[in-house]
Write a protein that holds these residues in place. Structure first.
Motif, mmCIF file in Angstrom:
data_model
loop_
_atom_site.group_PDB
_atom_site.id
_atom_site.type_symbol
_atom_site.label_atom_id
_atom_site.label_comp_id
_atom_site.label_asym_id
_atom_site.label_seq_id
_atom_site.Cartn_x
_atom_site.Cartn_y
_atom_site.Cartn_z
ATOM 1 N N ASP B 201 0.842 -1.201 0.000
ATOM 2 C CA ASP B 201 0.000 0.000 0.000
ATOM 3 C C ASP B 201 0.884 1.261 0.000
ATOM 4 O OD1 ASP B 201 -2.590 1.340 0.329
ATOM 5 O OD2 ASP B 201 -1.751 1.930 2.280
ATOM 6 N N ALA B 202 1.920 1.242 0.820
ATOM 7 C CA ALA B 202 2.824 2.397 0.901
ATOM 8 C C ALA B 202 3.549 2.610 -0.425
ATOM 9 C CB ALA B 202 3.827 2.183 2.037
ATOM 10 N N ILE B 203 3.992 1.522 -1.027
ATOM 11 C CA ILE B 203 4.682 1.625 -2.326
ATOM 12 C C ILE B 203 3.747 2.260 -3.357
ATOM 13 C CG2 ILE B 203 5.611 0.291 -4.276
ATOM 14 C CD1 ILE B 203 6.752 -1.694 -2.221
ATOM 15 N N GLN B 204 2.494 1.813 -3.336
ATOM 16 C CA GLN B 204 1.557 2.347 -4.331
ATOM 17 C C GLN B 204 1.309 3.839 -4.114
ATOM 18 O OE1 GLN B 204 -1.306 -0.789 -3.730
ATOM 19 N NE2 GLN B 204 -0.876 -1.656 -5.763
ATOM 20 N N LYS B 205 1.282 4.249 -2.856
ATOM 21 C CA LYS B 205 1.086 5.675 -2.566
ATOM 22 C C LYS B 205 2.278 6.503 -3.066
ATOM 23 C CE LYS B 205 -1.986 5.633 1.404
ATOM 24 N NZ LYS B 205 -1.968 5.166 2.783
ATOM 25 N N VAL B 206 3.478 6.023 -2.788
ATOM 26 C CA VAL B 206 4.660 6.793 -3.208
ATOM 27 C C VAL B 206 4.795 6.746 -4.733
ATOM 28 C CG1 VAL B 206 7.107 7.232 -2.834
ATOM 29 C CG2 VAL B 206 5.739 6.299 -0.978
ATOM 30 N N ASN B 207 4.494 5.586 -5.315
ATOM 31 C CA ASN B 207 4.519 5.505 -6.782
ATOM 32 C C ASN B 207 3.527 6.494 -7.392
ATOM 33 O OD1 ASN B 207 6.497 3.572 -6.916
ATOM 34 N ND2 ASN B 207 5.141 1.853 -7.389
ATOM 35 N N ALA B 208 2.355 6.620 -6.771
ATOM 36 C CA ALA B 208 1.339 7.543 -7.303
ATOM 37 C C ALA B 208 1.837 8.991 -7.222
ATOM 38 C CB ALA B 208 0.036 7.389 -6.534
ATOM 39 N N LYS B 209 2.531 9.305 -6.129
ATOM 40 C CA LYS B 209 3.108 10.653 -6.015
ATOM 41 C C LYS B 209 4.122 10.877 -7.127
ATOM 42 C CE LYS B 209 6.012 11.824 -2.418
ATOM 43 N NZ LYS B 209 6.380 12.488 -1.150
ATOM 44 N N ARG B 210 4.990 9.900 -7.317
ATOM 45 C CA ARG B 210 6.016 10.024 -8.359
ATOM 46 C C ARG B 210 5.381 10.156 -9.741
ATOM 47 N NH1 ARG B 210 8.630 5.271 -5.739
ATOM 48 N NH2 ARG B 210 10.015 6.087 -4.143
ATOM 49 N N SER B 211 4.357 9.355 -9.976
ATOM 50 C CA SER B 211 3.714 9.394 -11.290
ATOM 51 C C SER B 211 3.079 10.755 -11.540
ATOM 52 C CB SER B 211 2.645 8.302 -11.392
ATOM 53 O OG SER B 211 3.257 7.035 -11.260
ATOM 54 N N ALA B 212 2.507 11.340 -10.494
ATOM 55 C CA ALA B 212 1.888 12.666 -10.647
ATOM 56 C C ALA B 212 2.953 13.700 -11.017
ATOM 57 C CB ALA B 212 1.178 13.052 -9.363
ATOM 58 N N LEU B 213 4.094 13.633 -10.340
ATOM 59 C CA LEU B 213 5.175 14.576 -10.637
ATOM 60 C C LEU B 213 5.713 14.341 -12.051
ATOM 61 C CD1 LEU B 213 6.889 14.701 -7.143
ATOM 62 C CD2 LEU B 213 6.053 16.687 -8.419
ATOM 63 N N ASN B 214 5.839 13.070 -12.422
ATOM 64 C CA ASN B 214 6.281 12.765 -13.784
ATOM 65 C C ASN B 214 5.313 13.345 -14.812
ATOM 66 O OD1 ASN B 214 8.739 11.288 -14.258
ATOM 67 N ND2 ASN B 214 7.910 9.705 -12.923
ATOM 68 N N ARG B 215 4.024 13.227 -14.498
ATOM 69 C CA ARG B 215 2.997 13.739 -15.408
ATOM 70 C C ARG B 215 3.137 15.265 -15.551
ATOM 71 N NH1 ARG B 215 -3.508 13.451 -14.112
ATOM 72 N NH2 ARG B 215 -4.144 14.706 -15.942
#
Lengths: 420, 420
Positions: B201-215
């Motif tokens: 769950d934590a990985i998915q949250k941090v990945n989502a943050k990273r993906s938003a910044l990448n976007r």
């Protein structure tokens, strides 16, 4: 062959080299010959400096018929393994201000003079030791050196040993592997097989060198010390590039002379006794010792890489029945017993300093960091606390290789000594 | 509770804190409000800065009922593990000149401003984030930080992750173990068990943050960029201490607005496009972006720890069927994909910079080292070579947090941009 021919064969820039060498005799006279000293055994070491780019360079060139000449900048590079691979290890030139402007053409000014001088010595082609080496072995101790290897690798063949930053179980394991890897690398690279016997023989040679230096330093525990600090520093500095067996013999002879001097009826001179600690001091960096000892105090011991850290512990050969055992003992000696500020935490250094202050009956500590030497500069804060808790006066000095701060240094050091 | 009461409960030095906060509005106005900008989505991020020591600090204090608040200074500290232990990770205060003189009371002036400011922020008790943390997690990246942990450990509870200096097989193993050890340590220390599910769950949250910044960063590849460099930098900086889910939502909203702006018929403005690379830029260090963007160019991407290195790659969750697998994937993501100058060699950074220059159609590189930041200062030489080989103009800047060099910086940067 004469030196000029030799220098040409090494690709030395002869004009620049002449300028460099022109400055040395005056400096050496000022630091060594102008003072009183009565130890016959020092004449060997003085003669080595007088011919610093001569006889030993010739020997190293001749050695290349038998095995590699390998350079390093750090006491973590295990000399035992290099000797066992028929190699000769030389500590490389990095102690003179002459090389700094050359280094600053490639790396920023805000970098420690040792690294700038090292890079400048190679870049300017004025250091025959640098020109003679087949390989430079670096080690990841501080940021400056770690990044310097990338610069050096464009100019000379490099092999880098990684270091942990913490003496943890994992860190020790990493270092053990790095020691083993170095052994395998040298065997392959120079087609030399390192056997149990050759490694044991090399360990015994390096242990004998360390024991000789320990014996010499032991005599400095007496009041007064039979040998000045600057002379003892010079002896240690020469250990980094001299032939190991001849050097060991000469150090033992000098130690014996010092022991005899102590036994003769010479009287306490009342001079204050100083422990110097901090960044390494490589030839011809004699500045701090010179100022302290011409300001009325004696440097009686150096807790640094050109002092006790270089030789204080031997590699164990007890219970070692395989090459693997010996390599393990080598890695243990280096990682456990050398307390470099590159480690965090580095509490062992605090203990070392306190013990040395006690054993050498020191009245004060002069903590010397090379400019921009982050690890030693920051660690000074902790050592200051420990010294204070133990009521040992301490002063900190930050200096480079130039002579522009000599006046200011002398004023500060004289005031410190007066107040001891 | 009102802020004063909260600050008192945190042991804040109220007078000094008032002085610190008094300077921020003017700086923020100068850097952000005086320029034109039309993105509604930025108002959230501006409001976070406007209340920088308020609402978020309150949230963190409330969070302490549920789990620990943990501080760090580096993107190598894996946020996933802290989140999985019910923790909140905050990047600590180290970006303002105000704190530097406090830090210089303990550490030497010849040290990077980030470290001096970090130490000063804690020592001066003017950073509520520092006051609220239960633990500070350090990492042995550079000499300055490695030695700073020893200073911090007298003021705050510390846990230090060791780092290798080389991305060798052994180095990777050391880091994998350090990641596992951190997990075990946090579980024990805060009596929280970290399960496969909580870690996933934590990985998915941090990945989502990273993906938003990448976007968001993806939209900056357009000419003109829909968002100024300084605004994008601010968004990334806030990611280090904001609530992760709210932040991710806000970044996605902003990215969508930028995407829409790109699709609308806005025209190329002819401004030169700059890649900024080097040392991290933490709040409120907006100096270089401000100078570049008020000198006629746009910063379109940052290759640094407060730029692409922070978010460019996600932790893989494919084929992970155990907690051990996830920890392995975490350690792989951090060690393999972040190309910090603390590694030697660090060729990956050269490739990253070249790829970013191409993808973001950059006209030039501004290489920014914090003063005394050895690793980035020395690595500049190699990047300079690579940039030259690829015909990309590059200028290097060495600067700290003071404004005394603003005039000189502007002159140099204007000249650089004019010549592009």
């Amino acid at each position: 062959m004469d030196n000029t021919k030799m220098y040409k064969s090494l690709g030395i820039d002869l004009d620049a080299h002449d300028t460099l060498m022109g400055a040395l005799p005056e400096l050496f006279k000022e630091c060594f010959l102008n003072k009183e000293q009565d130890l016959k055994g020092l004449s060997y070491f003085y003669s080595v400096v007088a011919d610093i780019h001569g006889a030993r360079v010739k020997e190293l060139i001749e050695h290349k018929n038998k095995g590699p000449v390998i350079g390093s900048f750090c006491i973590y590079v295990p000399e035992e393994i290099i000797l066992a691979a028929c190699g000769q290890l030389v500590g490389l030139c990095a102690g003179a201000d002459f090389w700094v402007p050359y280094g600053e053409q490639i790396v920023p000014k805000n970098l420690c003079p040792l690294i700038k001088a090292g890079i400048g010595a190679k870049y300017s082609r004025t250091c025959p030791y640098f020109q003679v080496v087949d390989l430079l072995i670096g080690e990841n101790t501080c940021d400056g050196k770690k990044k310097a290897w990338e610069i050096f690798s464009d100019m000379v063949e490099m092999y880098v040993m990684d270091m942990p930053n913490k003496k943890s179980e994992l860190g020790l394991k990493l270092w053990q592997e790095e020691v083993k890897n170095l052994c395998n690398f040298l065997e392959k690279k120079f087609s030399k097989s390192i056997s149990f016997d050759s490694l044991l023989d090399a360990i015994q040679k390096v242990n004998a060198k360390r024991s000789a230096l320990n014996r010499l330093y032991e005599t400095r525990k007496n009041s007064p010390t039979p040998i000045s600090g600057i002379d003892a520093l010079l002896v240690t500095q020469i250990g980094f590039y001299d032939d190991i067996e001849r050097y060991t013999k000469m150090v033992n002879a000098l130690a014996q002379e010092c022991e005899e001097k102590v036994l003769s009826n010479f009287k306490n001179n009342g001079r204050k006794r100083i422990l110097v600690t901090g960044s390494p001091m490589v030839v011809p960096n004699w500045k701090i010792h010179h100022v302290i000892e011409t300001s009325g105090a004696d440097v009686v011991v150096e807790e640094n890489c050109t002092g006790t850290r270089y030789f204080k512990d031997n590699v164990s050969i007890e219970n070692a029945s395989s090459k693997g055992d010996l390599l393990k003992n080598i890695s243990d000696r280096y990682i456990n017993n050398i307390n470099c500020a590159c480690f965090s935490p580095n509490r062992g250094r605090e203990e070392d300093i306190l013990k040395l202050c006690k054993d050498y009956k020191c009245d004060g500590i002069v903590y010397v960091s090379l400019s921009f030497c982050t690890t030693y500069m920051v660690e000074a804060e902790r050592i200051r606390k420990v010294a204070k808790e133990n009521s040992i006066p301490m002063m900190t000095v930050e200096s480079d290789y130039s002579f522009s701060d000599l006046g200011q240094l002398r004023t500060r050091i004289e005031a410190f000594i007066e107040n001891l």
